[in-house]
Scaffold this motif. Structure first.
Motif, PDB file in Angstrom:
ATOM      1  N   VAL A  99      47.964  23.929  73.963  1.00 61.18           N
ATOM      2  CA  VAL A  99      47.697  24.791  72.614  1.00 61.18           C
ATOM      3  C   VAL A  99      48.004  23.885  71.634  1.00 61.18           C
ATOM      4  CG1 VAL A  99      48.167  26.877  71.211  1.00 61.18           C
ATOM      5  CG2 VAL A  99      48.313  26.782  73.787  1.00 61.18           C
ATOM      6  N   PRO A 100      47.057  23.280  70.788  1.00 65.92           N
ATOM      7  CA  PRO A 100      47.215  22.584  69.608  1.00 65.92           C
ATOM      8  C   PRO A 100      47.951  23.102  68.545  1.00 65.92           C
ATOM      9  CG  PRO A 100      44.946  22.137  70.425  1.00 65.92           C
ATOM     10  CD  PRO A 100      45.697  23.470  71.124  1.00 65.92           C
ATOM     11  N   ALA A 101      48.597  22.235  67.646  1.00 65.33           N
ATOM     12  CA  ALA A 101      49.105  22.720  66.445  1.00 65.33           C
ATOM     13  C   ALA A 101      48.226  23.578  65.735  1.00 65.33           C
ATOM     14  CB  ALA A 101      49.753  21.507  65.504  1.00 65.33           C
ATOM     15  N   ASN A 102      48.526  24.800  65.010  1.00 60.11           N
ATOM     16  CA  ASN A 102      47.681  25.300  64.139  1.00 60.11           C
ATOM     17  C   ASN A 102      46.327  25.958  64.624  1.00 60.11           C
ATOM     18  OD1 ASN A 102      49.223  24.731  61.929  1.00 60.11           O
ATOM     19  ND2 ASN A 102      48.346  22.687  61.928  1.00 60.11           N
ATOM     20  N   VAL A 103      46.687  26.320  66.015  1.00 56.73           N
ATOM     21  CA  VAL A 103      45.548  27.081  66.770  1.00 56.73           C
ATOM     22  C   VAL A 103      46.148  28.486  67.096  1.00 56.73           C
ATOM     23  CG1 VAL A 103      44.411  27.048  69.004  1.00 56.73           C
ATOM     24  CG2 VAL A 103      44.250  24.943  67.681  1.00 56.73           C
ATOM     25  N   LEU A 104      45.383  29.430  66.801  1.00 56.02           N
ATOM     26  CA  LEU A 104      45.857  30.806  67.055  1.00 56.02           C
ATOM     27  C   LEU A 104      45.690  30.981  68.549  1.00 56.02           C
ATOM     28  CD1 LEU A 104      46.202  33.664  66.049  1.00 56.02           C
ATOM     29  CD2 LEU A 104      43.923  34.046  66.200  1.00 56.02           C
ATOM     30  N   ASN A 105      47.053  31.558  69.180  1.00 57.08           N
ATOM     31  CA  ASN A 105      47.136  31.952  70.416  1.00 57.08           C
ATOM     32  C   ASN A 105      47.855  32.957  70.956  1.00 57.08           C
ATOM     33  OD1 ASN A 105      49.750  30.701  71.648  1.00 57.08           O
ATOM     34  ND2 ASN A 105      49.479  29.679  69.708  1.00 57.08           N
ATOM     35  N   SER A 106      47.721  33.654  71.872  1.00 59.45           N
ATOM     36  CA  SER A 106      48.497  34.768  72.307  1.00 59.45           C
ATOM     37  C   SER A 106      48.558  34.771  73.896  1.00 59.45           C
ATOM     38  CB  SER A 106      48.252  36.108  71.900  1.00 59.45           C
ATOM     39  OG  SER A 106      49.018  37.092  72.183  1.00 59.45           O
ATOM     40  N   CYS A 107      49.298  35.685  74.534  1.00 57.83           N
ATOM     41  CA  CYS A 107      49.282  35.608  76.063  1.00 57.83           C
ATOM     42  C   CYS A 107      50.128  36.897  76.396  1.00 57.83           C
ATOM     43  CB  CYS A 107      50.084  34.411  76.755  1.00 57.83           C
ATOM     44  SG  CYS A 107      49.898  34.438  78.435  1.00 57.83           S
ATOM     45  N   TYR A 108      49.733  37.667  77.652  1.00 62.29           N
ATOM     46  CA  TYR A 108      50.430  38.767  78.045  1.00 62.29           C
ATOM     47  C   TYR A 108      50.416  38.448  79.564  1.00 62.29           C
ATOM     48  CZ  TYR A 108      51.256  43.022  80.660  1.00 62.29           C
ATOM     49  OH  TYR A 108      51.860  43.967  81.506  1.00 62.29           O
ATOM     50  N   TRP A 109      51.646  38.633  80.251  1.00 64.77           N
ATOM     51  CA  TRP A 109      51.829  38.210  81.539  1.00 64.77           C
ATOM     52  C   TRP A 109      52.595  39.502  82.104  1.00 64.77           C
ATOM     53  CZ3 TRP A 109      54.277  35.292  77.961  1.00 64.77           C
ATOM     54  CH2 TRP A 109      55.418  35.321  77.864  1.00 64.77           C
ATOM     55  N   SER A 110      52.344  39.657  83.597  1.00 68.08           N
ATOM     56  CA  SER A 110      52.344  40.961  84.091  1.00 68.08           C
ATOM     57  C   SER A 110      53.584  41.142  84.965  1.00 68.08           C
ATOM     58  CB  SER A 110      51.258  41.461  85.061  1.00 68.08           C
ATOM     59  OG  SER A 110      50.977  40.344  86.049  1.00 68.08           O
ATOM     60  N   THR A 111      54.475  40.009  85.111  1.00 69.20           N
ATOM     61  CA  THR A 111      55.488  40.060  85.927  1.00 69.20           C
ATOM     62  C   THR A 111      56.456  38.984  85.489  1.00 69.20           C
ATOM     63  OG1 THR A 111      56.493  40.054  88.314  1.00 69.20           O
ATOM     64  CG2 THR A 111      54.555  38.484  87.927  1.00 69.20           C
ATOM     65  N   GLU A 112      57.744  39.162  85.732  1.00 69.79           N
ATOM     66  CA  GLU A 112      58.665  37.872  85.405  1.00 69.79           C
ATOM     67  C   GLU A 112      58.372  36.633  86.366  1.00 69.79           C
ATOM     68  OE1 GLU A 112      63.468  37.652  84.885  1.00 69.79           O
ATOM     69  OE2 GLU A 112      62.717  38.900  86.489  1.00 69.79           O
ATOM     70  N   TYR A 113      58.521  35.736  85.137  1.00 66.11           N
ATOM     71  CA  TYR A 113      57.957  34.242  85.649  1.00 66.11           C
ATOM     72  C   TYR A 113      58.724  33.312  85.046  1.00 66.11           C
ATOM     73  CZ  TYR A 113      54.364  32.326  82.876  1.00 66.11           C
ATOM     74  OH  TYR A 113      53.811  32.029  81.772  1.00 66.11           O
ATOM     75  N   GLU A 114      58.734  31.913  85.418  1.00 70.50           N
ATOM     76  CA  GLU A 114      59.534  30.736  84.810  1.00 70.50           C
ATOM     77  C   GLU A 114      58.230  29.773  84.348  1.00 70.50           C
ATOM     78  OE1 GLU A 114      62.284  29.540  87.549  1.00 70.50           O
ATOM     79  OE2 GLU A 114      63.416  31.162  87.584  1.00 70.50           O
ATOM     80  N   PHE A 115      58.570  29.213  83.241  1.00 70.58           N
ATOM     81  CA  PHE A 115      57.655  28.230  82.713  1.00 70.58           C
ATOM     82  C   PHE A 115      58.341  27.161  81.759  1.00 70.58           C
ATOM     83  CE2 PHE A 115      57.404  31.960  80.037  1.00 70.58           C
ATOM     84  CZ  PHE A 115      57.403  31.374  78.705  1.00 70.58           C
ATOM     85  N   ILE A 116      57.743  26.040  81.726  1.00 68.05           N
ATOM     86  CA  ILE A 116      58.088  24.898  80.709  1.00 68.05           C
ATOM     87  C   ILE A 116      57.207  24.920  79.800  1.00 68.05           C
ATOM     88  CG2 ILE A 116      58.649  22.367  80.657  1.00 68.05           C
ATOM     89  CD1 ILE A 116      58.968  22.385  83.770  1.00 68.05           C
ATOM     90  N   THR A 117      57.889  24.568  78.358  1.00 66.73           N
ATOM     91  CA  THR A 117      56.952  24.455  77.382  1.00 66.73           C
ATOM     92  C   THR A 117      57.500  22.884  76.728  1.00 66.73           C
ATOM     93  OG1 THR A 117      58.577  25.269  75.823  1.00 66.73           O
ATOM     94  CG2 THR A 117      56.950  26.715  76.586  1.00 66.73           C
ATOM     95  N   LEU A 118      56.348  21.893  76.703  1.00 66.70           N
ATOM     96  CA  LEU A 118      56.726  20.786  75.973  1.00 66.70           C
ATOM     97  C   LEU A 118      56.018  20.918  74.572  1.00 66.70           C
ATOM     98  CD1 LEU A 118      56.037  18.472  78.808  1.00 66.70           C
ATOM     99  CD2 LEU A 118      57.953  19.412  78.118  1.00 66.70           C
ATOM    100  N   SER A 119      56.764  20.425  73.382  1.00 64.96           N
ATOM    101  CA  SER A 119      56.352  20.653  72.361  1.00 64.96           C
ATOM    102  C   SER A 119      56.516  19.551  71.498  1.00 64.96           C
ATOM    103  CB  SER A 119      56.726  21.899  71.484  1.00 64.96           C
ATOM    104  OG  SER A 119      58.263  21.624  71.209  1.00 64.96           O
ATOM    105  N   PHE A 120      55.581  18.659  70.575  1.00 67.23           N
ATOM    106  CA  PHE A 120      55.761  17.714  69.995  1.00 67.23           C
ATOM    107  C   PHE A 120      54.898  17.577  68.568  1.00 67.23           C
ATOM    108  CE2 PHE A 120      52.254  17.048  72.979  1.00 67.23           C
ATOM    109  CZ  PHE A 120      51.370  16.525  72.386  1.00 67.23           C
ATOM    110  N   GLU A 121      55.415  16.656  67.626  1.00 63.05           N
ATOM    111  CA  GLU A 121      54.765  16.803  66.448  1.00 63.05           C
ATOM    112  C   GLU A 121      53.473  16.029  66.454  1.00 63.05           C
ATOM    113  OE1 GLU A 121      55.840  18.524  63.795  1.00 63.05           O
ATOM    114  OE2 GLU A 121      57.838  19.200  64.447  1.00 63.05           O
ATOM    115  N   SER A 122      52.759  16.070  65.392  1.00 66.65           N
ATOM    116  CA  SER A 122      51.529  15.306  65.424  1.00 66.65           C
ATOM    117  C   SER A 122      51.726  13.947  65.238  1.00 66.65           C
ATOM    118  CB  SER A 122      50.528  15.704  64.355  1.00 66.65           C
ATOM    119  OG  SER A 122      50.194  17.343  64.582  1.00 66.65           O
TER     120      SER A 122
END
Length: 307
Positions: A99-122
């Motif tokens: 998901v690039p910066a300034n891009v509209l996004n959303s999400c729905y997940w149906s069960t408990e789960y784990e995930f990693i997010t990596l974020s960084f500046e332009s």
């Protein structure tokens, strides 16, 4: 699924995360002093993520569902939204969403789960790749979840370093970040062709400048950016050229130099193993011992006895 007024999220602000997630991350790299990339490890129950824009580029590495004794883990059903485009899918372990910066996004997940997010500046991306492309402002292309083994492995390696208090050194984190930036440029950008270069490594003068600097600062927690700056090359491109010249990635070369110097100090018989470890920039004795045994074949203690 799309809010009337989407949120603007700054991943550099802890409070902003609770605007879109029901709980704080299990752990993050906030206090680790990493340069450029931020990691957060999440575990959340079923949840509707509010529509949002992020100030940073964001990569989500979908790990797994949470295993319960009464219910085996399963893959979550997820509805993703990126720029008013929707897709319902079942996440697989190792799937990646970009998901690039300034891009509209959303999400729905149906069960408990784990995930990693990596974020960084332009500017982090630009600093790493400025001499790998002719385009001044490379645009990221958003991507719904799909398998990406390289990003998945980089994410897990960064997570592992964070869980072990980052004893692998800042240079290793930087090397993983550089590999990530090059991969994103090649596969998730508007300019997916790297500049064609005939250079097959650093020049002799460049290599000498770099190796001299490394040997003079072995005790320091060197960064890839400061080493690459010596020869005025972007970190990502420098990593490629350095490995072509030496056969080793920069962080591997530094570890090798530290172990070679450790052998010399131990042979002198005037230093304890702990003192050698701390003098050469290792976090503690066991950190030295792990790399020493891997490269020499025996522990520092056994090496001392053999002398």
């Amino acid at each position: 699924m799309v809010a009337v007024n989407p949120l603007v999220i700054d991943f550099a602000r802890k409070d902003d995360l609770l605007k879109i997630y029901p709980e704080a991350p299990l752990f993050s790299s906030d206090q680790a002093g990493w340069d450029g990339v931020q990691l957060q490890y999440h575990r959340h129950p079923p949840h509707q993520l509010a529509a949002n824009y992020s100030k940073q580029h964001r990569i989500i590495i979908h790990a797994r569902c949470v295993e319960r004794s009464y219910h085996p883990p399963s893959l979550p059903m997820v509805e993703e939204m990126i720029e008013h485009r929707f897709r319902t899918t079942q996440f697989g372990g190792g799937d990646v969403t970009v998901v690039p910066a300034n891009v509209l996004n959303s999400c729905y997940w149906s069960t408990e789960y784990e995930f990693i997010t990596l974020s960084f500046e332009s500017n982090t991306f630009a600093r790493h790749t400025f001499d790998l492309t002719n385009i001044a402002n490379v645009q990221f292309i958003p991507s719904f979840s799909k398998p990406d083994p390289l990003i998945h492995s980089i994410g897990l390696a960064l997570k592992s370093e964070l869980e072990t208090s980052a004893i692998g050194s800042r240079l290793y984190i930087d090397s993983l970040t550089a590999a990530l930036m090059t991969h994103l440029l090649r596969h998730y950008s508007s300019d997916q062709k790297l500049i064609s270069r005939h250079q097959s490594g650093l020049s002799k003068r460049q290599l000498q400048q770099v190796t001299d600097f490394i040997h003079q600062h072995l005790e320091q927690d060197l960064s890839l950016a400061e080493i690459a700056a010596i020869v005025q090359i972007s970190p990502s491109y420098f990593s490629t050229l350095f490995k072509q010249s030496t056969g080793l990635a920069p962080h591997q070369y530094v570890i090798q130099c530290r172990i070679d110097h450790a052998k010399q100090l131990l042979k002198q018989g005037e230093w304890s193993i702990t003192d050698v470890a701390l003098t050469l920039g290792f976090t503690h004795q066991s950190h030295l011992s792990r790399h020493f045994k891997r490269l020499v074949g025996v522990t520092p203690k056994a090496f001392l006895k053999s002398q």
